[in-house]
Scaffold this active site. Structure first.
Site, PDB file in Angstrom:
ATOM      1  N   LYS A  42     -14.682  83.968  -5.585  1.00  0.00           N
ATOM      2  CA  LYS A  42     -15.171  85.286  -5.295  1.00  0.00           C
ATOM      3  C   LYS A  42     -14.034  86.262  -5.118  1.00  0.00           C
ATOM      4  O   LYS A  42     -14.201  87.460  -5.273  1.00  0.00           O
ATOM      5  CB  LYS A  42     -15.995  85.294  -4.004  1.00  0.00           C
ATOM      6  N   GLY A  43     -12.869  85.762  -4.773  1.00  0.00           N
ATOM      7  CA  GLY A  43     -11.756  86.608  -4.364  1.00  0.00           C
ATOM      8  C   GLY A  43     -11.283  87.631  -5.373  1.00  0.00           C
ATOM      9  O   GLY A  43     -10.799  88.691  -4.994  1.00  0.00           O
ATOM     10  N   GLU A  98      -7.214  86.267 -11.551  1.00  0.00           N
ATOM     11  CA  GLU A  98      -7.265  85.587 -10.253  1.00  0.00           C
ATOM     12  C   GLU A  98      -6.660  86.470  -9.170  1.00  0.00           C
ATOM     13  O   GLU A  98      -5.746  87.250  -9.441  1.00  0.00           O
ATOM     14  CB  GLU A  98      -6.490  84.264 -10.363  1.00  0.00           C
ATOM     15  N   ASP A  99      -7.169  86.336  -7.955  1.00  0.00           N
ATOM     16  CA  ASP A  99      -6.663  87.165  -6.854  1.00  0.00           C
ATOM     17  C   ASP A  99      -5.270  86.767  -6.409  1.00  0.00           C
ATOM     18  O   ASP A  99      -4.415  87.621  -6.217  1.00  0.00           O
ATOM     19  CB  ASP A  99      -7.649  87.170  -5.670  1.00  0.00           C
ATOM     20  N   ASP A 102      -0.757  80.603  -5.133  1.00  0.00           N
ATOM     21  CA  ASP A 102       0.215  80.109  -4.160  1.00  0.00           C
ATOM     22  C   ASP A 102       0.748  78.760  -4.629  1.00  0.00           C
ATOM     23  O   ASP A 102       1.734  78.724  -5.345  1.00  0.00           O
ATOM     24  CB  ASP A 102      -0.304  80.126  -2.723  1.00  0.00           C
ATOM     25  N   VAL A 152      -3.205  86.841   3.976  1.00  0.00           N
ATOM     26  CA  VAL A 152      -3.613  88.192   3.615  1.00  0.00           C
ATOM     27  C   VAL A 152      -5.110  88.273   3.328  1.00  0.00           C
ATOM     28  O   VAL A 152      -5.714  87.312   2.856  1.00  0.00           O
ATOM     29  CB  VAL A 152      -2.806  88.737   2.411  1.00  0.00           C
ATOM     30  N   ASP A 158     -10.506  87.058   1.481  1.00  0.00           N
ATOM     31  CA  ASP A 158     -11.278  86.936   2.719  1.00  0.00           C
ATOM     32  C   ASP A 158     -10.696  85.916   3.679  1.00  0.00           C
ATOM     33  O   ASP A 158      -9.822  85.127   3.332  1.00  0.00           O
ATOM     34  CB  ASP A 158     -12.711  86.519   2.388  1.00  0.00           C
ATOM     35  N   ARG A 164     -13.333  91.197   2.770  1.00  0.00           N
ATOM     36  CA  ARG A 164     -13.239  91.407   1.318  1.00  0.00           C
ATOM     37  C   ARG A 164     -13.329  92.881   0.925  1.00  0.00           C
ATOM     38  O   ARG A 164     -12.709  93.298  -0.028  1.00  0.00           O
ATOM     39  CB  ARG A 164     -14.353  90.657   0.587  1.00  0.00           C
TER      40      ARG A 164
END
Length: 179
Positions: A42-43, A98-99, A102, A152, A158, A164
């Site tokens: 969802k990010g 993609e958000d 990492d 973050v 979120d 969000r």
């Protein structure tokens, strides 16, 4: 600023400007193609929407929901697909949006999967890159911001499905997630 935040890391204006800039680069690279823009739910949804509105190439939209974390905060080492693509990627140019990247595990697995399914190309576009956490040999083709190893939220990201809708990206106070 939201009271649960330690500080604002990226303002709404900084995000808007950089997303537009990166989208223009991707648009130029994809000129003459008809890619499938794959948002990772969802990010990425807010980044995805802003990003694709900056593109001029004709494209199709699709989504996936994937995870390697399950209910924990440490990767399980397995990619779990909760929502798969609606369309066939065979012979298609795929742009994964993609958000955040990492460790890189999820995106490395996803790129491999899409390649195995016959995608002509897989381009990875990320909003945020926490490079110091990388454990996989993968990097985004396009990235908007490199950030420090902080928790973050905002602009789609979120914590427990909150924050969000913040129009900026902020560092969440440790007291919020270390309860």
């Amino acid at each position: 600023m939201h009271p649960d935040l330690q500080k604002i890391l990226l303002t709404e204006n900084q995000i808007r400007s950089r997303v537009t800039e990166v989208a223009k680069q991707v648009d130029k690279a994809l000129s003459g193609k008809r890619p499938v823009a794959v948002g990772i739910l969802k990010g990425s949804i807010i980044f995805y929407a802003d990003f694709i509105r900056c593109l001029t190439v004709p494209l199709e939209l699709d989504f996936m929901a994937v995870s390697s974390y399950g209910a924990g905060s440490v990767s399980s080492g397995k990619l779990k697909i909760r929502k798969d693509l609606d369309g066939d990627v065979r012979g298609r140019d795929i742009v994964v949006i993609e958000d955040i990247i990492d460790s890189g595990f999820t995106l490395a697995c996803l790129k491999k999967l899409l390649t195995e399914r016959g995608a002509a190309s897989v381009t990875i576009v990320t909003l945020l890159d926490k490079h110091e956490r990388r454990t996989e040999d993968i990097k985004p083709d396009y990235n908007c911001f490199e950030i420090p190893d902080e928790f973050v939220v905002g602009y789609g990201l979120d914590y427990n499905e909150e924050y969000r809708s913040l129009p900026y990206i902020g560092i969440l106070k440790r007291s919020v997630y270390e309860k």
